[in-house]
Design a protein around this motif. Structure first.
Motif, PDB file in Angstrom:
ATOM      1  N   GLY A 273       0.817  -1.220   0.000  1.00  0.00           N
ATOM      2  CA  GLY A 273       0.000   0.000   0.000  1.00  0.00           C
ATOM      3  C   GLY A 273       0.845   1.261   0.000  1.00  0.00           C
TER       4      GLY A 273
ATOM      5  N   CYS B 203      -1.385   1.943  -4.134  1.00  0.00           N
ATOM      6  CA  CYS B 203      -2.638   2.684  -3.963  1.00  0.00           C
ATOM      7  C   CYS B 203      -3.165   3.195  -5.298  1.00  0.00           C
ATOM      8  CB  CYS B 203      -2.436   3.857  -2.990  1.00  0.00           C
ATOM      9  SG  CYS B 203      -2.186   3.312  -1.282  1.00  0.00           S
TER      10      CYS B 203
ATOM     11  N   HIS C  57      -1.569  -4.393   2.988  1.00  0.00           N
ATOM     12  CA  HIS C  57      -0.459  -3.524   3.356  1.00  0.00           C
ATOM     13  C   HIS C  57       0.131  -3.986   4.679  1.00  0.00           C
ATOM     14  CE1 HIS C  57       2.124  -0.131   3.110  1.00  0.00           C
ATOM     15  NE2 HIS C  57       1.537   0.602   4.032  1.00  0.00           N
TER      16      HIS C  57
ATOM     17  N   LEU D  20      -1.740   3.660   5.158  1.00  0.00           N
ATOM     18  CA  LEU D  20      -1.325   3.650   3.752  1.00  0.00           C
ATOM     19  C   LEU D  20      -0.289   4.746   3.468  1.00  0.00           C
ATOM     20  CD1 LEU D  20      -4.867   3.168   2.170  1.00  0.00           C
ATOM     21  CD2 LEU D  20      -3.026   1.460   2.260  1.00  0.00           C
TER      22      LEU D  20
ATOM     23  N   SER E 268      -3.188   9.754   5.376  1.00  0.00           N
ATOM     24  CA  SER E 268      -3.311   8.306   5.187  1.00  0.00           C
ATOM     25  C   SER E 268      -4.746   7.863   5.471  1.00  0.00           C
ATOM     26  CB  SER E 268      -2.383   7.541   6.144  1.00  0.00           C
ATOM     27  OG  SER E 268      -1.050   7.673   5.761  1.00  0.00           O
TER      28      SER E 268
ATOM     29  N   VAL F  63      -9.442  -2.645   1.852  1.00  0.00           N
ATOM     30  CA  VAL F  63      -8.076  -2.390   2.328  1.00  0.00           C
ATOM     31  C   VAL F  63      -7.816  -3.193   3.598  1.00  0.00           C
ATOM     32  CG1 VAL F  63      -6.415  -0.655   3.096  1.00  0.00           C
ATOM     33  CG2 VAL F  63      -8.123  -0.049   1.362  1.00  0.00           C
TER      34      VAL F  63
END
Lengths: 56, 336
Positions: free
Chosen positions: B157, B162, B179, B184, B194, B208
């Motif tokens: 990530g 992204c 991630h 992120l 983030s 995510v």
């Protein structure tokens, strides 16, 4: 005319200066940002006109 | 003077063109493994949401560079630098070694694959070159032809992970982003941004998963699996865990190499006839400047330096970047 504006490509930092235009891509000096064609792309990183913001 | 440039990314091409603008007498040869032309690397991350990307990504054809009196040798891999007789040897058998007075290494970077994932390299894609993008697009259209969108796992990530997750999601595909960290793009963004990025990605449909310890991958019939504490199935995986400067040629030639090829503030390597710039160059402060603006700046400065027009050391320009995540605007400057 001194009110020419500059626009910066947020992806790569290329600057479009209305006073200079962009000779390589056929944009004449003095061309206003709104008159730059919509399909014009950043000459350095290739992204679209919409990725540019006004530099103040 | 005979100048040989290895690499046709923004570093090599910007250097070659600037060099040509300073001198009409120098012999400028650019050697590249690419065949498609000089293309925009940032646009690779928009490679799914745009149908005409394989054409529009090309910023300049090699023929256009040739018309500017730059001798482009494409589809050729340089296998060795022979420093004692100042030549380079290529993979093409009928070519005799080429002589240089100045050699410019602009070999860029490859995708970094964490050692743990290397045994599985048949099971995942990377997105680091136009060739990679074409392979991904071909795969995607084959699945789409079965009237369903492919399910993707993106491993990593960071900036590229992204961007790619975002572009696939807005193109209509289900995407899961793994991630390792707790937020992120932690290297470029402040915590608040983030969180905003997470929200934007989730809104566009990306699932995510943070704090993920990906242990490996496996294959089950037509599916590939990501193994963490659980195993999840996907149609395809993309590993985006950063970049690795292509230092192999320099290492073979016994140039000083760290993470990148070590250069001084004038981009000179440990051999005074050989220079390096772009993603592959590591400066005395340990930094590699892997962004368009500083690389263009390096290329123009170095061309001037070699033409005798610049004497001072190169100083990095002020620059920033922006993640090409659909609908995301960071509130704070990026840490570059």
């Amino acid at each position: 005319m001194s009110d020419y504006k500059k626009y910066v490509c947020e992806v790569c930092g290329h600057i479009y200066d209305e006073a200079d235009g962009d000779e390589d891509t056929g944009i004449a000096p003095g061309t206003r940002w709104e008159d730059v064609p919509d399909d014009w792309r950043c000459p350095e990183c290739g992204v679209e006109k919409s990725e540019y913001i006004l530099l103040d | 003077m005979r100048i040989i440039i290895i690499g046709s990314g923004i570093a090599g091409v910007s250097f070659a063109e600037k060099c040509r603008s300073y001198s009409t007498d120098d012999e400028i040869t650019l050697i590249t493994g690419e065949n498609s032309g000089y293309y925009s690397r940032p646009l690779l991350s928009r490679g799914f949401s745009k149908d005409d990307i394989e054409q529009t990504i090309i910023l300049k054809t090699f023929d256009k560079l040739r018309a500017n009196n730059i001798n482009v040798i494409s589809g050729v891999k340089i296998t060795a630098i022979n420093r004692t007789d100042k030549t380079v040897t290529s993979s093409s058998q009928d070519d005799s070694p080429l002589h240089y007075d100045k050699l410019i290494l602009a070999t860029g970077s490859a995708a970094f694959i964490p050692p743990l994932f290397r045994p599985y390299n048949e099971l995942f894609f990377c997105l680091n070159s136009l060739t990679d993008l074409k392979a991904l697009r071909k795969f995607r259209s084959e699945i789409t032809r079965q009237n369903r969108p492919p399910a993707w796992a993106i491993i990593g990530g960071g900036l590229i992970g992204c961007e790619v997750a975002s572009d696939l999601a807005v193109s209509g595909d289900p995407v899961t982003l793994f991630h390792a960290m707790d937020r992120l793009m932690e290297r470029q963004l402040v915590t608040e941004d983030s969180a905003l990025l997470l929200e934007v990605l989730q809104k566009s449909g990306v699932k995510v998963l943070l704090n993920q310890n990906v242990k490996g991958f496996s294959k089950q019939e037509n599916k590939v699996c990501v193994d963490t504490n659980v195993t999840i199935e996907f149609d395809a995986l993309i590993v985006s865990c950063g970049f690795k400067p292509r230092t192999e040629l320099a290492e073979l030639a016994n140039l000083e190499v760290g993470r990148g090829i070590k250069v001084n503030q004038s981009m000179q390597t440990s051999d005074e006839s050989i220079y390096a710039l772009g993603d592959v160059a590591e400066f005395p402060n340990g930094k590699l400047y892997a962004f368009i603006l500083p690389i263009r700046n390096q290329a123009h400065w170095l061309a001037g330096f070699i033409a005798g027009q610049e004497s001072a050391n190169w100083t990095p320009p002020v620059f920033t970047t922006k993640a090409k995540v659909h609908g995301f605007e960071a509130a704070h400057p990026y840490n570059v």
